[in-house]
Design a protein around this motif. Structure first.
Motif, PDB file in Angstrom:
ATOM      1  N   VAL A 135       0.850  -1.186   0.000  1.00 28.70           N
ATOM      2  CA  VAL A 135       0.000   0.000   0.000  1.00 28.70           C
ATOM      3  C   VAL A 135       0.890   1.241   0.000  1.00 28.70           C
ATOM      4  O   VAL A 135       2.087   1.178   0.276  1.00 28.70           O
ATOM      5  CB  VAL A 135      -0.959   0.011   1.214  1.00 28.70           C
ATOM      6  CG1 VAL A 135      -1.915  -1.180   1.143  1.00 28.70           C
ATOM      7  CG2 VAL A 135      -0.207   0.010   2.532  1.00 28.70           C
ATOM      8  N   GLY A 136       0.293   2.388  -0.316  1.00 24.83           N
ATOM      9  CA  GLY A 136       1.045   3.635  -0.371  1.00 24.83           C
ATOM     10  C   GLY A 136       1.132   4.310   0.968  1.00 24.83           C
ATOM     11  O   GLY A 136       0.342   4.009   1.868  1.00 24.83           O
ATOM     12  N   PRO A 137       2.109   5.185   1.113  1.00 27.53           N
ATOM     13  CA  PRO A 137       3.135   5.489   0.110  1.00 27.53           C
ATOM     14  C   PRO A 137       4.265   4.455   0.134  1.00 27.53           C
ATOM     15  O   PRO A 137       4.791   4.142   1.192  1.00 27.53           O
ATOM     16  CB  PRO A 137       3.660   6.853   0.551  1.00 27.53           C
ATOM     17  CG  PRO A 137       3.455   6.885   2.032  1.00 27.53           C
ATOM     18  CD  PRO A 137       2.227   6.045   2.295  1.00 27.53           C
ATOM     19  N   SER A 138       4.589   3.942  -1.029  1.00 29.87           N
ATOM     20  CA  SER A 138       5.695   2.997  -1.186  1.00 29.87           C
ATOM     21  C   SER A 138       6.446   3.385  -2.450  1.00 29.87           C
ATOM     22  O   SER A 138       5.822   3.614  -3.488  1.00 29.87           O
ATOM     23  CB  SER A 138       5.174   1.565  -1.316  1.00 29.87           C
ATOM     24  OG  SER A 138       4.572   1.136  -0.116  1.00 29.87           O
ATOM     25  N   SER A 139       7.778   3.466  -2.344  1.00 26.95           N
ATOM     26  CA  SER A 139       8.547   3.902  -3.508  1.00 26.95           C
ATOM     27  C   SER A 139      10.014   3.530  -3.377  1.00 26.95           C
ATOM     28  O   SER A 139      10.486   3.153  -2.311  1.00 26.95           O
ATOM     29  CB  SER A 139       8.416   5.414  -3.702  1.00 26.95           C
ATOM     30  OG  SER A 139       8.897   6.096  -2.564  1.00 26.95           O
ATOM     31  N   ASP A 140      10.709   3.653  -4.491  1.00 25.44           N
ATOM     32  CA  ASP A 140      12.149   3.444  -4.573  1.00 25.44           C
ATOM     33  C   ASP A 140      12.791   4.794  -4.889  1.00 25.44           C
ATOM     34  O   ASP A 140      12.356   5.485  -5.814  1.00 25.44           O
ATOM     35  CB  ASP A 140      12.467   2.435  -5.679  1.00 25.44           C
ATOM     36  CG  ASP A 140      13.956   2.119  -5.808  1.00 25.44           C
ATOM     37  OD1 ASP A 140      14.755   2.605  -4.977  1.00 25.44           O
ATOM     38  OD2 ASP A 140      14.315   1.389  -6.744  1.00 25.44           O
ATOM     39  N   TRP A 141      13.789   5.153  -4.119  1.00 23.49           N
ATOM     40  CA  TRP A 141      14.567   6.364  -4.367  1.00 23.49           C
ATOM     41  C   TRP A 141      15.920   5.916  -4.928  1.00 23.49           C
ATOM     42  O   TRP A 141      16.956   6.082  -4.300  1.00 23.49           O
ATOM     43  CB  TRP A 141      14.722   7.169  -3.082  1.00 23.49           C
ATOM     44  CG  TRP A 141      13.425   7.767  -2.628  1.00 23.49           C
ATOM     45  CD1 TRP A 141      12.340   7.091  -2.146  1.00 23.49           C
ATOM     46  CD2 TRP A 141      13.064   9.139  -2.647  1.00 23.49           C
ATOM     47  NE1 TRP A 141      11.329   7.974  -1.852  1.00 23.49           N
ATOM     48  CE2 TRP A 141      11.749   9.244  -2.148  1.00 23.49           C
ATOM     49  CE3 TRP A 141      13.723  10.304  -3.029  1.00 23.49           C
ATOM     50  CZ2 TRP A 141      11.083  10.457  -2.039  1.00 23.49           C
ATOM     51  CZ3 TRP A 141      13.062  11.511  -2.907  1.00 23.49           C
ATOM     52  CH2 TRP A 141      11.753  11.575  -2.418  1.00 23.49           C
ATOM     53  N   ALA A 142      15.883   5.310  -6.109  1.00 24.05           N
ATOM     54  CA  ALA A 142      17.078   4.715  -6.720  1.00 24.05           C
ATOM     55  C   ALA A 142      18.086   5.791  -7.092  1.00 24.05           C
ATOM     56  O   ALA A 142      17.729   6.911  -7.457  1.00 24.05           O
ATOM     57  CB  ALA A 142      16.687   3.909  -7.952  1.00 24.05           C
ATOM     58  N   LEU A 143      19.349   5.421  -7.011  1.00 25.91           N
ATOM     59  CA  LEU A 143      20.434   6.318  -7.385  1.00 25.91           C
ATOM     60  C   LEU A 143      21.226   5.676  -8.502  1.00 25.91           C
ATOM     61  O   LEU A 143      21.768   4.578  -8.337  1.00 25.91           O
ATOM     62  CB  LEU A 143      21.345   6.583  -6.183  1.00 25.91           C
ATOM     63  CG  LEU A 143      22.530   7.508  -6.431  1.00 25.91           C
ATOM     64  CD1 LEU A 143      22.047   8.929  -6.769  1.00 25.91           C
ATOM     65  CD2 LEU A 143      23.451   7.529  -5.218  1.00 25.91           C
ATOM     66  N   VAL A 144      21.257   6.336  -9.650  1.00 29.33           N
ATOM     67  CA  VAL A 144      22.107   5.901 -10.750  1.00 29.33           C
ATOM     68  C   VAL A 144      23.437   6.605 -10.524  1.00 29.33           C
ATOM     69  O   VAL A 144      23.550   7.821 -10.714  1.00 29.33           O
ATOM     70  CB  VAL A 144      21.506   6.254 -12.122  1.00 29.33           C
ATOM     71  CG1 VAL A 144      22.411   5.760 -13.242  1.00 29.33           C
ATOM     72  CG2 VAL A 144      20.105   5.665 -12.256  1.00 29.33           C
ATOM     73  N   CYS A 145      24.409   5.841 -10.056  1.00 29.38           N
ATOM     74  CA  CYS A 145      25.696   6.410  -9.648  1.00 29.38           C
ATOM     75  C   CYS A 145      26.515   6.843 -10.852  1.00 29.38           C
ATOM     76  O   CYS A 145      26.238   6.452 -11.992  1.00 29.38           O
ATOM     77  CB  CYS A 145      26.467   5.388  -8.821  1.00 29.38           C
ATOM     78  SG  CYS A 145      25.586   4.885  -7.324  1.00 29.38           S
ATOM     79  N   THR A 146      27.527   7.655 -10.583  1.00 28.63           N
ATOM     80  CA  THR A 146      28.349   8.185 -11.668  1.00 28.63           C
ATOM     81  C   THR A 146      29.082   7.089 -12.425  1.00 28.63           C
ATOM     82  O   THR A 146      29.435   7.276 -13.586  1.00 28.63           O
ATOM     83  CB  THR A 146      29.355   9.218 -11.127  1.00 28.63           C
ATOM     84  OG1 THR A 146      30.117   8.615 -10.073  1.00 28.63           O
ATOM     85  CG2 THR A 146      28.638  10.447 -10.588  1.00 28.63           C
TER      86      THR A 146
END
Length: 156
Positions: A60-71
């Motif tokens: 259920v919300g709020p659910s999310s990914d705070w992904a980081l595309v690294c350098t």
């Protein structure tokens, strides 16, 4: 003490606990931060489910990914999920990990994760003291991760 004295045989056993799967919304991109590009990806409502011998319910919300595309191009996962169990208990799951994207299609990738859980529910409190190991796959906007409780036995 030499380093060889510290070495023993480690046997790992893995107990399947549950699988979670969901669909992902389009990411919100925060480009070119000091560590790379952030992709904030919400779990689409009414698509997340959890099933297995240890846990059944829905995301259920709020659910999310705070992904980081690294350098360097690697993708670091930073997911927080709310799980509503079929018996109406709430579990917060925090997930870190890595996604190795497919070379021919970066929308697809293999996932390796570690998950911790927080709950006050007596039935599920044992999860508070575990770090679960997850392996999964992202295919387009769909994600599926299988979680295991890995135990070790060290023989010296």
């Amino acid at each position: 003490m030499s380093s060889n004295e510290d070495k023993g045989t480690v046997s790992l056993g893995a107990e399947y606990l549950y699988t979670w799967e969901a669909e992902l919304e389009e990411p919100i991109i925060v480009p070119n931060g000091p560590s790379g590009t952030r992709a904030v990806v919400k779990i689409a409502e009414d698509t997340g489910k959890v099933y297995g011998p240890a846990l059944n319910g829905r995301v259920v919300g709020p659910s999310s990914d705070w992904a980081l595309v690294c350098t360097d191009g690697s993708v670091a996962l930073d997911i927080q999920l709310l799980i509503q169990t079929e018996d109406e208990q709430t579990i917060l799951q925090k997930v870190i990990g890595r996604s190795v994207r497919a070379g021919d299609n970066p929308s697809n990738g293999d996932l390796q994760t570690a998950a911790t859980n927080e709950t006050s529910s007596g039935k599920y409190q044992y999860l508070n003291n575990k770090v679960l190991t997850g392996v999964g796959r992202k295919t387009g906007n769909k994600i599926k991760v299988v979680y295991y409780d890995v135990q070790e036995k060290i023989d010296h």
